[in-house]
Design a protein around this motif. Structure first.
Motif, PDB file in Angstrom:
ATOM      1  N   VAL A   9      24.501  33.878  11.486  1.00 59.17           N
ATOM      2  CA  VAL A   9      24.877  34.753  12.365  1.00 59.17           C
ATOM      3  C   VAL A   9      26.100  34.814  14.101  1.00 59.17           C
ATOM      4  O   VAL A   9      26.829  34.278  13.643  1.00 59.17           O
ATOM      5  CB  VAL A   9      24.329  35.691  12.438  1.00 59.17           C
ATOM      6  N   ALA A  13      29.722  33.594  14.185  1.00 63.47           N
ATOM      7  CA  ALA A  13      29.955  34.238  15.546  1.00 63.47           C
ATOM      8  C   ALA A  13      30.671  33.626  16.958  1.00 63.47           C
ATOM      9  O   ALA A  13      32.142  33.744  17.106  1.00 63.47           O
ATOM     10  CB  ALA A  13      29.251  35.261  15.723  1.00 63.47           C
ATOM     11  N   GLN A  36      37.019  38.133  12.311  1.00 59.47           N
ATOM     12  CA  GLN A  36      36.004  38.810  13.300  1.00 59.47           C
ATOM     13  C   GLN A  36      35.830  39.826  12.552  1.00 59.47           C
ATOM     14  O   GLN A  36      34.297  40.381  13.295  1.00 59.47           O
ATOM     15  CB  GLN A  36      36.737  38.353  14.594  1.00 59.47           C
ATOM     16  N   ILE A  37      36.778  40.021  11.623  1.00 54.34           N
ATOM     17  CA  ILE A  37      35.803  42.207  11.179  1.00 54.34           C
ATOM     18  C   ILE A  37      35.210  41.466   9.931  1.00 54.34           C
ATOM     19  O   ILE A  37      33.796  42.141   9.996  1.00 54.34           O
ATOM     20  CB  ILE A  37      37.675  42.822  11.001  1.00 54.34           C
ATOM     21  N   ILE A  39      33.097  39.060   9.499  1.00 52.96           N
ATOM     22  CA  ILE A  39      31.567  38.222  10.060  1.00 52.96           C
ATOM     23  C   ILE A  39      30.590  39.444  10.099  1.00 52.96           C
ATOM     24  O   ILE A  39      29.590  39.169  10.338  1.00 52.96           O
ATOM     25  CB  ILE A  39      32.043  37.529  11.334  1.00 52.96           C
ATOM     26  N   VAL A  40      30.832  40.705  10.906  1.00 58.66           N
ATOM     27  CA  VAL A  40      30.672  42.672  11.184  1.00 58.66           C
ATOM     28  C   VAL A  40      29.373  42.390   9.917  1.00 58.66           C
ATOM     29  O   VAL A  40      28.311  42.453  10.128  1.00 58.66           O
ATOM     30  CB  VAL A  40      31.184  43.720  11.579  1.00 58.66           C
ATOM     31  N   PRO A  41      30.245  43.047   8.212  1.00 54.00           N
ATOM     32  CA  PRO A  41      29.425  42.881   7.451  1.00 54.00           C
ATOM     33  C   PRO A  41      28.462  42.535   6.963  1.00 54.00           C
ATOM     34  O   PRO A  41      27.145  42.459   6.721  1.00 54.00           O
ATOM     35  CB  PRO A  41      30.080  43.800   6.335  1.00 54.00           C
ATOM     36  N   SER A  44      25.385  41.717   9.005  1.00 50.62           N
ATOM     37  CA  SER A  44      24.529  42.702   8.740  1.00 50.62           C
ATOM     38  C   SER A  44      23.737  41.776   7.036  1.00 50.62           C
ATOM     39  O   SER A  44      22.581  42.992   7.378  1.00 50.62           O
ATOM     40  CB  SER A  44      25.099  43.616   8.695  1.00 50.62           C
ATOM     41  N   ILE A  47      21.020  39.323   8.087  1.00 56.14           N
ATOM     42  CA  ILE A  47      19.506  40.173   8.409  1.00 56.14           C
ATOM     43  C   ILE A  47      19.284  41.344   7.673  1.00 56.14           C
ATOM     44  O   ILE A  47      17.741  41.280   7.595  1.00 56.14           O
ATOM     45  CB  ILE A  47      20.471  41.619   9.892  1.00 56.14           C
ATOM     46  N   TYR A  48      19.704  41.428   7.083  1.00 57.02           N
ATOM     47  CA  TYR A  48      19.004  42.277   5.694  1.00 57.02           C
ATOM     48  C   TYR A  48      18.280  41.492   4.797  1.00 57.02           C
ATOM     49  O   TYR A  48      17.724  41.604   4.510  1.00 57.02           O
ATOM     50  CB  TYR A  48      20.002  43.212   4.844  1.00 57.02           C
TER      51      TYR A  48
END
Lengths: 60, 508
Positions: A9, A13, A36-37, A39-41, A44, A47-48
């Motif tokens: 991650v 980023a 960059q939008i 990399i948000v999902p 997530s 991490i999931y």
């Protein structure tokens, strides 16, 4: 070891020289913005994956 | 009244939410005793996955963020988008650090970060430094929430400070009675309104402006991307990356975010939220793009907004865009969402600072009261924080609040070694951490002063190479290095490794 995904991650980023470009565009968004939008999902999801691998189903 | 429909909807929403704040005192209480500070100041550590999602989301993504990030995009361009990597990186940190911190806090009854540090090192002076840093960094942050609210009240053309003072008087009142449960309940309404506003804006406004391609085409080239670094320098690249990383390291050190996390019902709630909270980052990304929409719509040159821009500067970009694009009633909904978005974090900031004042200053250095007395001290200090913030923005130009908040971010990150690293290791010496903290605070303040408190990036020169860095990140590295070097020395003189009231079992 699955936690290496969390390190990924940070790589995604902070790769500024890689994503500071306009092409290719997506739905009219320059690469800098849609990447960059995106990399948000992606963050997530990573991490999931770690959560699912580590969760032992204990109490909250 | 300049915008009657918008103003009426705005007032109905804000009043409804304030009433809800009072209704919250028994909510999710499970029969707990509100006279106990763990109930008042931490909601009894009982919030499940969804309540925590709303609470931490409403707490970390504040009204100020929702105004300031699009304003930065509008004024400075691409650099404002650092909010994306920043709010991506907070979640791996949340996932790794805070389940452990929650467990030890629960095991030992800690309700603040500094309390953990005191328990870990048996050093109340170190805890005082950490707690004092938290309270100082929070004060301008509350003031900025008021400024966010003031911007939308002003954009409605409503005069004076009366609505603002009224709202915060009521906020102080329900914080007194309901504690953390009030912002928890309100944050649900606030967040639903924010999501509604942003989704509507992201569908309606690009259609009016000819699509996202057309919007980006109207952004000047120097604002669209970061400037390529000159030879021999990392230029805007390292500035951008360090700004994102440093901000992410600092976020959960703030008292209000720490309180939001510690009020969760358990480590799994925190881990699930590390997966679910990024939904707010998406929201913030779309909001950031509203800064570009405001550029493309050309609101700055529209005569009806000239007065607003003259008074609020780039912060007026989003309000102007909404006023330009939406019917009055919907503007009321959107502005209501922003105003309520100021109340939620402001309440949590006041409560969190009060917890610190009570547990780390009052009971340690002044007087050790009963459980009931402890809660009373906390409630009184929460009122002091709110009144202080209102007085602050009435007395001092808002530019100072922005500068102090910038400084607050550089200060709060200096608690990273003592709070976060201590979750994993007891190799440090408490006094060495205090020395590192002092070096970090002093060097960060000095560099910020050299920048006249307006820029947060400093160009470091390393072996003939220029490496611009967010001051907070560079100085916290220095802080950690000082603590690491001094720890063996201090251990040799005054070993404090025996003074740890926590055991490994408390963390796992």
């Amino acid at each position: 070891m699955i936690r290496i995904l969390l390190f990924l991650v940070f790589v995604l980023a902070l790769a500024v020289p890689f994503f500071n470009r306009a092409e290719p565009t997506l739905f009219g968004f320059p690469f800098f913005y849609w990447y960059q939008i995106a990399i948000v999902p992606a963050g997530s999801l990573l991490i999931y994956l770690v959560y699912r691998a580590e969760d032992r189903g204990e109490a909250e | 009244m300049q915008y009657p429909a918008a103003s009426i909807v705005f007032f109905v929403l804000v009043v409804a939410v304030l009433v809800l704040g009072f209704a919250a005192s028994r909510w999710q209480s499970g029969g707990g005793d509100l006279g106990h500070i763990e109930e008042w100041g931490l909601g009894g550590r009982r919030f499940g996955t969804w309540v925590s999602w709303f609470l931490i989301g409403g707490d970390a993504y504040t009204a100020y963020t929702f105004i300031a990030i699009p304003a930065l995009m509008f004024g400075a361009g691409a650099v404002g988008f650092f909010a994306m990597p920043y709010t991506v990186l907070i979640y791996p940190i949340l996932y790794v650090v805070f389940p452990r911190l929650w467990r030890v806090a629960k095991a030992k009854g800690y309700i603040t970060g500094p309390e953990f540090v005191r328990g870990r090192y048996g050093n109340r002076w170190l805890a005082l430094a950490i707690g004092g840093t938290g309270i100082l960094a929070t004060m301008p942050y509350i003031a900025l929430q008021l400024i966010g609210m003031q911007t939308v009240i002003g954009a409605l053309g409503l005069p004076g400070h009366v609505p603002l003072i009224a709202a915060f008087a009521v906020l102080a009142a329900f914080t007194w009675t309901a504690g953390l449960r009030a912002p928890a309940m309100i944050s649900i309404v606030k967040d639903l309104l924010i999501y509604l506003t942003v989704i509507a804006a992201i569908i309606v406004i690009p259609r009016e402006l000819g699509g996202f391609g057309a919007i980006f085409a109207k952004v000047p080239a120097q604002k669209l991307l970061l400037a390529a670094p000159p030879p021999g320098s990392a230029g805007a690249y390292s500035g951008y990356a360090t700004l994102a990383l440093g901000s992410a390291m600092a976020l959960f050190l703030y008292p209000h975010t720490m309180t939001g996390i510690l009020s969760a019902a358990g480590p799994r709630v925190i881990k699930r939220n590390a997966v679910l909270l990024p939904a707010y980052s998406l929201l913030l990304g779309l909001l950031a793009l509203m800064g570009f929409m405001a550029l493309a719509a050309g609101v700055r040159t529209m005569p009806q907004f000239a007065a607003g821009f003259a008074e609020y500067g780039a912060s007026y970009a989003v309000p102007a865009l909404l006023l330009n694009a939406f019917p009055g009633w919907f503007v009321g909904v959107a502005f209501g969402a922003i105003a309520i978005g100021a109340l939620v974090p402001a309440a949590i900031m006041a409560i969190a600072s009060a917890n610190i004042f009570t547990r780390d200053i009052w009971t340690q250095f002044i007087h050790s009261p009963s459980h009931k007395g402890e809660t009373l001290v906390a409630k009184l200090f929460a009122i002091v924080m709110v009144v202080g913030a209102v007085a602050f923005i009435l007395a001092i130009p808002s530019a100072y609040a922005v500068q102090l908040q910038l400084l607050g971010g550089m200060w709060i990150i200096q608690t990273f070694p003592a709070v976060i690293l201590s979750v994993f290791t007891r190799a440090f010496n408490g006094w060495a951490l205090l020395a590192g903290w002092a070096v970090g605070i002093a060097s960060a303040t000095w560099l910020a002063a050299e920048n006249h408190f307006t820029g947060s990036i400093w160009a470091f020169h390393v072996l003939g190479y220029t490496l611009p860095s967010y001051i907070a990140l560079a100085t916290v590295l220095l802080n950690a290095a000082v603590a690491a070097v001094l720890s063996p020395v201090f251990h040799a003189i005054a070993d404090d490794r025996g003074q740890d009231e926590t055991t490994e079992a408390d963390y796992a």
